[in-house]
Design a protein around this motif. Structure first.
Motif, PDB file in Angstrom:
ATOM      1  N   LEU A  94      13.437   2.310  31.731  1.00 28.36           N
ATOM      2  CA  LEU A  94      14.772   2.355  31.139  1.00 28.36           C
ATOM      3  C   LEU A  94      14.913   3.418  30.057  1.00 28.36           C
ATOM      4  CD1 LEU A  94      15.437  -1.480  30.966  1.00 28.36           C
ATOM      5  CD2 LEU A  94      16.205   0.157  32.701  1.00 28.36           C
ATOM      6  N   GLY A  95      13.891   4.272  29.915  1.00 25.64           N
ATOM      7  CA  GLY A  95      13.967   5.368  28.950  1.00 25.64           C
ATOM      8  C   GLY A  95      13.944   4.902  27.508  1.00 25.64           C
ATOM      9  N   GLN A  96      13.260   3.793  27.246  1.00 27.64           N
ATOM     10  CA  GLN A  96      13.171   3.250  25.896  1.00 27.64           C
ATOM     11  C   GLN A  96      11.802   3.554  25.303  1.00 27.64           C
ATOM     12  OE1 GLN A  96      13.917  -0.956  26.041  1.00 27.64           O
ATOM     13  NE2 GLN A  96      15.979  -0.706  26.861  1.00 27.64           N
ATOM     14  N   GLU A  97      11.765   3.671  23.990  1.00 30.65           N
ATOM     15  CA  GLU A  97      10.491   3.859  23.311  1.00 30.65           C
ATOM     16  C   GLU A  97       9.697   2.564  23.401  1.00 30.65           C
ATOM     17  OE1 GLU A  97       8.863   4.763  18.854  1.00 30.65           O
ATOM     18  OE2 GLU A  97      10.693   5.782  19.524  1.00 30.65           O
ATOM     19  N   TYR A  98       8.434   2.670  23.728  1.00 29.10           N
ATOM     20  CA  TYR A  98       7.540   1.511  23.807  1.00 29.10           C
ATOM     21  C   TYR A  98       6.733   1.422  22.523  1.00 29.10           C
ATOM     22  CZ  TYR A  98       3.365  -1.149  24.985  1.00 29.10           C
ATOM     23  OH  TYR A  98       2.330  -2.050  24.971  1.00 29.10           O
ATOM     24  N   ASN A  99       6.855   0.310  21.825  1.00 28.05           N
ATOM     25  CA  ASN A  99       6.086   0.069  20.608  1.00 28.05           C
ATOM     26  C   ASN A  99       5.298  -1.221  20.812  1.00 28.05           C
ATOM     27  OD1 ASN A  99       5.037  -0.513  18.106  1.00 28.05           O
ATOM     28  ND2 ASN A  99       6.946  -0.154  16.989  1.00 28.05           N
ATOM     29  N   PRO A 100       3.985  -1.119  21.057  1.00 31.22           N
ATOM     30  CA  PRO A 100       3.194  -2.322  21.338  1.00 31.22           C
ATOM     31  C   PRO A 100       3.227  -3.351  20.207  1.00 31.22           C
ATOM     32  CG  PRO A 100       1.761  -0.413  21.044  1.00 31.22           C
ATOM     33  CD  PRO A 100       3.166   0.091  21.055  1.00 31.22           C
ATOM     34  N   GLU A 101       3.492  -2.925  18.978  1.00 29.39           N
ATOM     35  CA  GLU A 101       3.547  -3.864  17.862  1.00 29.39           C
ATOM     36  C   GLU A 101       4.762  -4.788  17.938  1.00 29.39           C
ATOM     37  OE1 GLU A 101       3.162  -1.622  14.261  1.00 29.39           O
ATOM     38  OE2 GLU A 101       1.215  -0.810  14.851  1.00 29.39           O
ATOM     39  N   GLU A 102       5.796  -4.392  18.692  1.00 24.64           N
ATOM     40  CA  GLU A 102       6.992  -5.218  18.847  1.00 24.64           C
ATOM     41  C   GLU A 102       6.836  -6.254  19.959  1.00 24.64           C
ATOM     42  OE1 GLU A 102      10.315  -2.634  19.481  1.00 24.64           O
ATOM     43  OE2 GLU A 102      10.219  -1.790  17.467  1.00 24.64           O
ATOM     44  N   VAL A 103       5.779  -6.141  20.756  1.00 28.99           N
ATOM     45  CA  VAL A 103       5.569  -7.040  21.891  1.00 28.99           C
ATOM     46  C   VAL A 103       4.664  -8.179  21.456  1.00 28.99           C
ATOM     47  CG1 VAL A 103       4.764  -7.209  24.275  1.00 28.99           C
ATOM     48  CG2 VAL A 103       5.815  -5.080  23.467  1.00 28.99           C
ATOM     49  N   LYS A 104       5.248  -9.371  21.376  1.00 29.13           N
ATOM     50  CA  LYS A 104       4.508 -10.553  20.917  1.00 29.13           C
ATOM     51  C   LYS A 104       4.555 -11.623  22.004  1.00 29.13           C
ATOM     52  CE  LYS A 104       4.411  -9.182  16.422  1.00 29.13           C
ATOM     53  NZ  LYS A 104       3.769  -7.930  16.353  1.00 29.13           N
ATOM     54  N   GLU A 105       3.402 -12.187  22.334  1.00 29.58           N
ATOM     55  CA  GLU A 105       3.321 -13.266  23.320  1.00 29.58           C
ATOM     56  C   GLU A 105       4.198 -14.436  22.879  1.00 29.58           C
ATOM     57  OE1 GLU A 105       1.623 -13.425  26.215  1.00 29.58           O
ATOM     58  OE2 GLU A 105       0.509 -11.573  26.060  1.00 29.58           O
ATOM     59  N   PRO A 106       4.810 -15.167  23.747  1.00 29.48           N
ATOM     60  CA  PRO A 106       4.695 -15.110  25.193  1.00 29.48           C
ATOM     61  C   PRO A 106       5.834 -14.360  25.884  1.00 29.48           C
ATOM     62  CG  PRO A 106       5.681 -17.184  24.625  1.00 29.48           C
ATOM     63  CD  PRO A 106       5.429 -16.434  23.329  1.00 29.48           C
ATOM     64  N   VAL A 107       6.845 -13.880  25.116  1.00 31.48           N
ATOM     65  CA  VAL A 107       7.978 -13.212  25.753  1.00 31.48           C
ATOM     66  C   VAL A 107       8.338 -11.928  25.018  1.00 31.48           C
ATOM     67  CG1 VAL A 107       8.985 -15.343  26.677  1.00 31.48           C
ATOM     68  CG2 VAL A 107       9.719 -14.511  24.444  1.00 31.48           C
ATOM     69  N   TYR A 108       8.981 -11.017  25.740  1.00 32.13           N
ATOM     70  CA  TYR A 108       9.494  -9.778  25.148  1.00 32.13           C
ATOM     71  C   TYR A 108      10.929  -9.607  25.602  1.00 32.13           C
ATOM     72  CZ  TYR A 108      10.135  -4.893  23.903  1.00 32.13           C
ATOM     73  OH  TYR A 108      10.619  -3.728  23.375  1.00 32.13           O
ATOM     74  N   ASN A 109      11.832  -9.554  24.645  1.00 26.74           N
ATOM     75  CA  ASN A 109      13.248  -9.398  24.924  1.00 26.74           C
ATOM     76  C   ASN A 109      13.575  -7.905  24.964  1.00 26.74           C
ATOM     77  OD1 ASN A 109      15.895 -10.027  25.331  1.00 26.74           O
ATOM     78  ND2 ASN A 109      16.258 -10.844  23.291  1.00 26.74           N
ATOM     79  N   MET A 110      13.858  -7.400  26.154  1.00 25.13           N
ATOM     80  CA  MET A 110      14.177  -5.980  26.329  1.00 25.13           C
ATOM     81  C   MET A 110      15.464  -5.636  25.591  1.00 25.13           C
ATOM     82  SD  MET A 110      11.793  -4.642  28.330  1.00 25.13           S
ATOM     83  CE  MET A 110      12.603  -3.081  28.580  1.00 25.13           C
ATOM     84  N   LYS A 111      15.562  -4.397  25.128  1.00 25.80           N
ATOM     85  CA  LYS A 111      16.789  -3.918  24.494  1.00 25.80           C
ATOM     86  C   LYS A 111      17.734  -3.454  25.606  1.00 25.80           C
ATOM     87  CE  LYS A 111      14.250  -2.386  20.432  1.00 25.80           C
ATOM     88  NZ  LYS A 111      12.848  -2.415  20.782  1.00 25.80           N
ATOM     89  N   ILE A 112      18.704  -4.280  25.923  1.00 26.18           N
ATOM     90  CA  ILE A 112      19.632  -4.006  27.013  1.00 26.18           C
ATOM     91  C   ILE A 112      21.017  -3.756  26.429  1.00 26.18           C
ATOM     92  CG2 ILE A 112      20.692  -4.952  29.118  1.00 26.18           C
ATOM     93  CD1 ILE A 112      17.702  -4.315  29.437  1.00 26.18           C
ATOM     94  N   ASN A 113      21.682  -2.718  26.906  1.00 24.51           N
ATOM     95  CA  ASN A 113      23.002  -2.346  26.401  1.00 24.51           C
ATOM     96  C   ASN A 113      24.113  -3.063  27.151  1.00 24.51           C
ATOM     97  OD1 ASN A 113      21.802  -0.559  24.621  1.00 24.51           O
ATOM     98  ND2 ASN A 113      21.891   1.132  26.051  1.00 24.51           N
ATOM     99  N   HIS A 114      24.062  -4.358  27.194  1.00 22.73           N
ATOM    100  CA  HIS A 114      25.068  -5.129  27.913  1.00 22.73           C
ATOM    101  C   HIS A 114      24.929  -6.585  27.489  1.00 22.73           C
ATOM    102  CE1 HIS A 114      27.452  -6.615  31.338  1.00 22.73           C
ATOM    103  NE2 HIS A 114      27.929  -5.402  31.368  1.00 22.73           N
ATOM    104  N   THR A 115      25.815  -7.420  27.947  1.00 20.13           N
ATOM    105  CA  THR A 115      25.750  -8.830  27.574  1.00 20.13           C
ATOM    106  C   THR A 115      24.641  -9.574  28.305  1.00 20.13           C
ATOM    107  OG1 THR A 115      27.430  -9.385  29.207  1.00 20.13           O
ATOM    108  CG2 THR A 115      28.191  -8.974  26.968  1.00 20.13           C
TER     109      THR A 115
END
Length: 127
Positions: A33-54
């Motif tokens: 999706l052309g987003q910057e990946y920052n492993p420090e923002e990824v915390k178990e057990p889920v990762y909420n993607m930054k989506i430009n929509h509802t």
């Protein structure tokens, strides 16, 4: 059957994608999706993607401390939208992602599918 007013909204709120390796999946989807990946923002057990929509996309690795076994559907369950199917197809090939189906073209819609590391089939679609 009488139709009554439902308290359930007529919209999709969040799509859950089962993954076995949250860090690897977050990196894969961020790059797609052309987003910057920052492993420090990824915390178990889920990762909420930054989506430009509802409608959100949540990568779900299952219960903390346990590696989840993913049983993907044989069919795509959602799609990511594109205005340019050809440049999108070229983009995923350059990322060396697994192309599941070539571009299918119809009068009002075009699409192709790719697989993530857990074999989830993701559709990239116009229309």
């Amino acid at each position: 059957m009488k139709i009554t007013k439902s308290p359930i909204h007529n919209r999709v709120n969040t799509i859950f994608i089962p993954v076995s390796d949250l860090q690897a999946a977050a990196k894969w989807y961020c790059h797609l999706l052309g987003q910057e990946y920052n492993p420090e923002e990824v915390k178990e057990p889920v990762y909420n993607m930054k989506i430009n929509h509802t409608t959100g996309v949540l990568l779900d690795a299952g219960p903390p401390g346990k590696k989840q076994t993913v049983k993907p559907s044989a069919h795509p369950l959602f799609n990511f939208h594109t205005e340019d199917i050809d440049s999108s197809f070229q983009f995923v090939k350059e990322l060396e992602y697994s192309v599941h189906s070539d571009i299918q073209r119809f009068e009002d819609i075009s699409f192709f599918t790719i697989k993530d590391a857990d074999e989830n089939i993701i559709m990239i679609c116009t229309g």
